[in-house]
Design a protein around this motif. Structure first.
Motif, mmCIF file in Angstrom:
data_model
loop_
_atom_site.group_PDB
_atom_site.id
_atom_site.type_symbol
_atom_site.label_atom_id
_atom_site.label_comp_id
_atom_site.label_asym_id
_atom_site.label_seq_id
_atom_site.Cartn_x
_atom_site.Cartn_y
_atom_site.Cartn_z
ATOM 1 N N MET A 1 -0.453 5.378 -11.227
ATOM 2 C CA MET A 1 -0.614 6.247 -10.104
ATOM 3 C C MET A 1 -1.151 5.469 -8.896
ATOM 4 O O MET A 1 -0.734 5.750 -7.792
ATOM 5 N N ARG A 2 -2.033 4.519 -9.136
ATOM 6 C CA ARG A 2 -2.556 3.748 -7.996
ATOM 7 C C ARG A 2 -1.436 2.993 -7.284
ATOM 8 O O ARG A 2 -1.397 2.942 -6.061
ATOM 9 N N LEU A 3 -0.535 2.409 -8.062
ATOM 10 C CA LEU A 3 0.590 1.696 -7.472
ATOM 11 C C LEU A 3 1.479 2.653 -6.678
ATOM 12 O O LEU A 3 1.901 2.331 -5.570
ATOM 13 N N VAL A 4 1.753 3.805 -7.219
ATOM 14 C CA VAL A 4 2.576 4.806 -6.532
ATOM 15 C C VAL A 4 1.964 5.173 -5.191
ATOM 16 O O VAL A 4 2.652 5.222 -4.167
ATOM 17 N N LEU A 5 0.676 5.420 -5.189
ATOM 18 C CA LEU A 5 0.007 5.845 -3.955
ATOM 19 C C LEU A 5 -0.111 4.696 -2.956
ATOM 20 O O LEU A 5 -0.038 4.915 -1.750
ATOM 21 N N ALA A 6 -0.253 3.478 -3.460
ATOM 22 C CA ALA A 6 -0.375 2.329 -2.564
ATOM 23 C C ALA A 6 0.975 1.870 -2.013
ATOM 24 O O ALA A 6 1.056 1.359 -0.895
ATOM 25 N N PRO A 8 4.378 3.735 -1.896
ATOM 26 C CA PRO A 8 5.309 4.834 -2.149
ATOM 27 C C PRO A 8 6.778 4.440 -2.033
ATOM 28 O O PRO A 8 7.615 4.967 -2.771
ATOM 29 N N ASP A 9 7.107 3.505 -1.154
ATOM 30 C CA ASP A 9 8.501 3.085 -1.040
ATOM 31 C C ASP A 9 8.978 2.394 -2.324
ATOM 32 O O ASP A 9 10.115 2.592 -2.753
ATOM 33 N N LEU A 10 8.119 1.606 -2.929
ATOM 34 C CA LEU A 10 8.458 0.951 -4.190
ATOM 35 C C LEU A 10 8.647 1.997 -5.287
ATOM 36 O O LEU A 10 9.575 1.914 -6.085
ATOM 37 N N PHE A 11 7.781 2.994 -5.301
ATOM 38 C CA PHE A 11 7.914 4.084 -6.277
ATOM 39 C C PHE A 11 9.276 4.759 -6.150
ATOM 40 O O PHE A 11 9.968 4.977 -7.139
ATOM 41 N N HIS A 12 9.670 5.075 -4.930
ATOM 42 C CA HIS A 12 10.961 5.727 -4.723
ATOM 43 C C HIS A 12 12.109 4.820 -5.179
ATOM 44 O O HIS A 12 13.073 5.288 -5.778
ATOM 45 N N LEU A 13 11.979 3.539 -4.915
ATOM 46 C CA LEU A 13 13.023 2.591 -5.305
ATOM 47 C C LEU A 13 13.166 2.511 -6.820
ATOM 48 O O LEU A 13 14.268 2.605 -7.354
ATOM 49 N N ILE A 14 12.043 2.370 -7.526
ATOM 50 C CA ILE A 14 12.132 2.189 -8.973
ATOM 51 C C ILE A 14 12.338 3.502 -9.718
ATOM 52 O O ILE A 14 12.780 3.492 -10.863
ATOM 53 N N MET A 66 4.766 12.812 -6.876
ATOM 54 C CA MET A 66 5.440 13.456 -5.744
ATOM 55 C C MET A 66 4.514 14.433 -5.023
ATOM 56 O O MET A 66 4.497 14.492 -3.790
ATOM 57 N N LEU A 67 3.747 15.211 -5.767
ATOM 58 C CA LEU A 67 2.812 16.153 -5.140
ATOM 59 C C LEU A 67 1.768 15.422 -4.300
ATOM 60 O O LEU A 67 1.416 15.871 -3.206
ATOM 61 N N MET A 68 1.291 14.302 -4.789
ATOM 62 C CA MET A 68 0.288 13.545 -4.042
ATOM 63 C C MET A 68 0.909 12.841 -2.838
ATOM 64 O O MET A 68 0.320 12.832 -1.757
ATOM 65 N N LEU A 69 2.087 12.265 -3.020
ATOM 66 C CA LEU A 69 2.736 11.597 -1.893
ATOM 67 C C LEU A 69 3.111 12.580 -0.788
ATOM 68 O O LEU A 69 3.070 12.234 0.396
#
Length: 86
Positions: A1-6, A8-14, A66-69
């Protein structure tokens, strides 16, 4: 979750599967999660519950991210810990 929040573009990509993976009927992340769930929960694997557990875990983290982003939930470490670990 920390990576996702830090990142977000990488999260969407992967977290977005390619057309090739979709055509093959399997998203690599889900394949890995299924395998890890079956390995961590041998009794669940034997009973067929590993699939349900894998989908539950993926849905929880994906939805929470997604809710946090989107700003619908606060991006707080305590909330993340409570929701993920119970």
């Amino acid at each position: 979750m920390r990576l996702v929040l830090a990142k977000p573009d990488l999260f969407h990509l992967i977290s977005t599967s390619s057309a090739q993976l979709q055509a093959a009927g399997e998203v690599e992340a889900l394949r890995m999660l299924r395998a890890n769930t079956a390995g961590a929960l041998p009794s669940a694997a034997a009973s067929g519950e590993a699939e349900t557990s894998a989908l539950w875990a993926w849905s929880l983290v994906q939805g929470l991210a997604m809710l946090m982003l989107d700003g619908q939930l606060p991006a707080e470490g305590q909330l993340i810990g409570t929701l993920i670990t119970g």
